[in-house]
Structures are given as C-alpha cells and as structure tokens.
Design a protein around this motif. Structure first.
Motif, PDB file in Angstrom:
ATOM      1  N   LYS A 206      79.437  35.432  14.461  1.00  0.00           N
ATOM      2  CA  LYS A 206      80.594  35.081  15.223  1.00  0.00           C
ATOM      3  C   LYS A 206      80.580  35.720  16.591  1.00  0.00           C
ATOM      4  O   LYS A 206      81.484  36.648  16.919  1.00  0.00           O
ATOM      5  N   ASN A 208      81.309  34.877  19.485  1.00  0.00           N
ATOM      6  CA  ASN A 208      82.567  34.680  20.510  1.00  0.00           C
ATOM      7  C   ASN A 208      83.410  35.533  20.031  1.00  0.00           C
ATOM      8  O   ASN A 208      84.469  35.799  20.962  1.00  0.00           O
ATOM      9  N   HIS A 209      83.440  36.342  19.028  1.00  0.00           N
ATOM     10  CA  HIS A 209      84.520  37.299  18.631  1.00  0.00           C
ATOM     11  C   HIS A 209      83.997  38.686  19.209  1.00  0.00           C
ATOM     12  O   HIS A 209      83.270  39.275  18.472  1.00  0.00           O
ATOM     13  N   LEU A 228      86.997  35.769  23.134  1.00  0.00           N
ATOM     14  CA  LEU A 228      87.554  34.441  22.278  1.00  0.00           C
ATOM     15  C   LEU A 228      88.573  33.915  23.066  1.00  0.00           C
ATOM     16  O   LEU A 228      88.791  32.712  23.124  1.00  0.00           O
ATOM     17  N   LYS A 229      89.689  34.863  23.388  1.00  0.00           N
ATOM     18  CA  LYS A 229      90.829  34.409  24.095  1.00  0.00           C
ATOM     19  C   LYS A 229      90.680  34.268  25.645  1.00  0.00           C
ATOM     20  O   LYS A 229      91.660  33.543  26.336  1.00  0.00           O
TER      21      LYS A 229
END
Length: 432
Positions: A206, A208-209, A228-229
C-alpha cells in the motif's frame, strides 16, 4: 539570512558541553565504518567538459567555494551494490546541482570521491529559472517502496526563487512519479528552514498510503503531507519553539522527526520530536498528526495541545535523531562527539541514555542521520559528519577531514561489536 541561521546554529555547538570533561575522557572511542570522506571540497562532475566550462563561466560553479553536503541516504540494490545520495543545497550561487550520487567510477573510492547530478544534470541546469526542475534539494528519505523522497527548499543564496516542493523518484527507473508543491500557508517564505524529513508507509503493498513529516526549525512548525489525498497541512505548538530559558537564546525550534516502529509494543504509535534549543523530548500520537481536520481550527476550539507530551529531559541538546525497528531512538549530542540511544517505553532521562559511540574524529556536526536496510533486511545506521568550522566559512589546513559518511549495523551497535555494513561487500579500499 540562511548563512546567519547556520552561524547561530554552530554557535550552539560550541556553547554547550554534554558531559563533564572527566566523563568524556573515560568514554571508549568507537569507530564506525567510513564509506567516504573528503579532505578537500567535493568535486562535482558534468556530462561534458563544455557544460562544466559553461557553468564555471556563468558563475554557477564556483571552484573557490567549498560545497557543503547536508543530507545523505544509502540505497541497496538486489545485487548487493549500493548507491550513495548527497544533498548539496544552493547556499550560494556557485552550486551547479544540489542532489547527487557518488559517481560510478568512484563507487569503491574512500578518499575524495567525485559526484554526479541526480537524476541528471538537466534537472538542475536551469539554476532556479524553472520551478518544475530541482532548485535546491535539502532533505532526502528512502522508503521501503524503493522511492526517493526529495524536499526541494526552492531557495538559492537564501532567496525564495521557487515554492518548496516534494519530489518522489522511483529508484528502479530513476523517474519522477510524484510532485507536490507546498501551499503558501504551509511554510514561511524567507524564514522556514527544513531540518528533517521522514516518510511513513502503511505497508509495501500500500505504497500510496504514505504520510511525510517535515520539521521547520526556524518557522517552528511541522508540515504533514498525505500522499493518498495529495494534501498537506501545517501544525504549530509551543513545544516546537526554542526554549527561551536557555542562555544562548537561539531561534532553532523543532529540529527532528522520528516515528515509532510499526511493530511497537506500545498500543499507540508516536511521532517524536525535539527543538534544537531545548533539552526535552516530545511525543504525540501519530494518528492525531495524520488527522488533518484537527489542525484547521484554533487550538482553543480543539484542545489538541493536551496530546503533546514532554517525555523528559536529556539535560543537554541533541542534533539529529532517528528511531529503528526495535524502538531505539538514536541521537547525536551537541559538543560531545557521541551517539546515544533511548529505548521507547522507558523513562526518558539522562540515566536511561546509553552511549553507543564516541569519537572526536568521526562524530563532528551530524547533519544527516539515516537508517537503511541491507538486502538481508539488516538495519544500518548512517551519518554525515561535517567539520563545524566549514559552516562558518572557514577553511581546513592540510589533509584534515572536512566531511565523512560513516555507518554501522544496528545489531553491531546494540551488541557492542565491531561495526560492519553491507557496503563492505563491494567497497574494499576502506581503513577505519
């Protein structure tokens, strides 16, 4: 302005002694493995002689100035080869590029290796006229997803040529995979000085987290970026400011950021930090730092201040700091030429600080302290050590070491063993 800030910081180094002199004299010197060292200024190479000549003629490469490295990172490849990254920020107009690697021809050279631009000279040769390129790389971090995070201050000779930005490179392809320009409310133009950066990845599957945490020593704040955001926010607190009760009255606030390991025995993961001009270590739960909604309102409305905890006092000042996978928080102490550690979960006090290494020749002023993993997943601690006089514009006589990159496996440190590193497999010309 930046030169004055560095001068004040160096004044701190000479103002404090960590231990009483009789205690320092009893410490046993311990040698880290020396990967590279320089007795003269770092020589920066170019793709061609014509490009080198052009940079010199335009004043972009000042051969009379000593280029000062500030941060390092070590990358291990699957084939056991390694790559060494350096940041050489543009503290003046005579620095042709600010992010470099040790060139391939000098991979096994201990003394005075030459460097080359990363990822290429084209990323740097606009010298601040192209804000989509690299203006002045200051901090780097390599995460477990084989990405190089780069913090570009956007400053040349203390002038804000471009907004600060975060760049992310894929280390397999050396291609840019992410860019984020900090919004103007995240930093203080002409004031902010970024002294540390760390990336926290949820897991390798994960990638991108990821959250990135950046300390702003002179702006007295913490910048958080959510990959991520694709958003960032700024956090400020009184504990991020310098302790005005100390006699030097310096301006340096939050200087480092460190994270609890993912396998922490504590129920909560924490972000640890300290101000350079303070004796205290502070922590705050990581999940609160990562909650952007908590930091958009005045602290009188959301009482976030209560979550900042002063763990205790070292009784002295600490420079660079980082925490390993076992919850050991490493810290280099100003003026003592020593590396100490504290175990997460124990009482934070001078009595619980363990001296792991001492050496006046190796442990000078540490501007970069990093952990990396060898292909066998063994963690290694690496440091960039610089002669403090260089930050004040002084020169060095003879063959004195100006700066050096030193390392040791964490297990060697904790077991009080002779220091080894994975780079010894491919580097033969080393003498410690």
């Amino acid at each position: 302005m930046l030169k004055f800030k560095i001068f004040v910081l160096i004044e701190i180094i000479f103002s404090y002694l960590v231990f009483a002199s009789e205690n320092v004299n009893r410490l046993k010197q311990r040698q880290f493995y020396t990967l590279h060292k320089w007795t003269r200024g770092i020589e920066l190479t170019f793709p061609s002689e014509s490009e080198r000549s052009a940079a010199i003629s335009a004043g972009y490469y000042d051969l009379n100035r000593i280029q000062l490295p500030v941060d390092i990172d070590i990358e291990y490849k699957e084939n056991s080869n390694h790559r060494t990254f350096l940041t050489i920020p543009r503290l003046n107009f005579g620095v042709p590029y600010s992010l470099a690697t040790i060139r391939n021809a000098d991979h096994q050279t201990e003394l005075n290796p030459k460097v080359q631009a990363y990822p290429s000279y084209e990323w740097h040769h606009s010298h601040g006229t192209n804000c989509s390129a690299i203006t002045s790389a200051l901090r780097t971090y390599i995460d477990e997803c084989q990405r190089l995070w780069v913090l570009d201050s956007g400053q040349i000779n203390s002038l804000q040529w471009c907004p600060p930005q975060i760049l992310v490179f894929n280390l397999t392809t050396d291609q840019l995979i992410q860019r984020f320009v900090l919004p103007s409310n995240n930093y203080k133009a002409g004031i902010s000085v970024y002294t540390d950066m760390v990336a926290g990845v949820v897991s390798e599957d994960k990638c991108n987290h990821t959250h990135v945490y950046i300390s702003d020593a002179w702006g007295h704040g913490l910048i958080v970026y959510d990959m991520l955001k694709h958003k960032s926010w700024r956090i400020e607190h009184d504990l991020m400011k310098p302790d005005r009760t100390l006699i030097n009255n310096a301006h340096d606030g939050i200087f480092t950021v460190s994270l609890s390991p993912k396998n922490t025995k504590l129920q909560v993961r924490y972000l640890y930090f300290h101000s350079l001009n303070s004796f205290n270590e502070v922590r705050i739960p990581l999940h609160l730092i990562n909650n952007e909604s908590l930091w958009y309102y005045p602290k009188e409305i959301l009482a976030t201040a209560k979550y900042f905890t002063v763990l205790g006092s070292r009784g002295t000042q600490c420079e660079s700091e980082i925490m390993d996978d076992y919850g050991n928080l490493y810290c280099t102490l100003i003026g003592s030429n020593a590396l100490v550690s504290w175990k997460e979960g124990r009482k934070y006090s001078a009595d619980n600080l363990n001296v792991l290494a001492y050496g006046p020749q190796q442990w000078r002023f540490i501007t970069g302290l990093k952990l990396t993993k060898h292909r066998q997943k063994h963690q290694e601690l690496w440091a960039l050590s610089t002669e403090p006089k260089l930050f004040m514009g002084n020169t060095m006589a003879g063959e004195q070491v100006m700066y050096q990159i030193i390392g040791c496996r964490v297990k060697n440190l904790l077991r009080n063993e002779h220091c080894t590193v994975g780079a010894m497999d491919t580097t033969t010309s080393n003498h410690i």
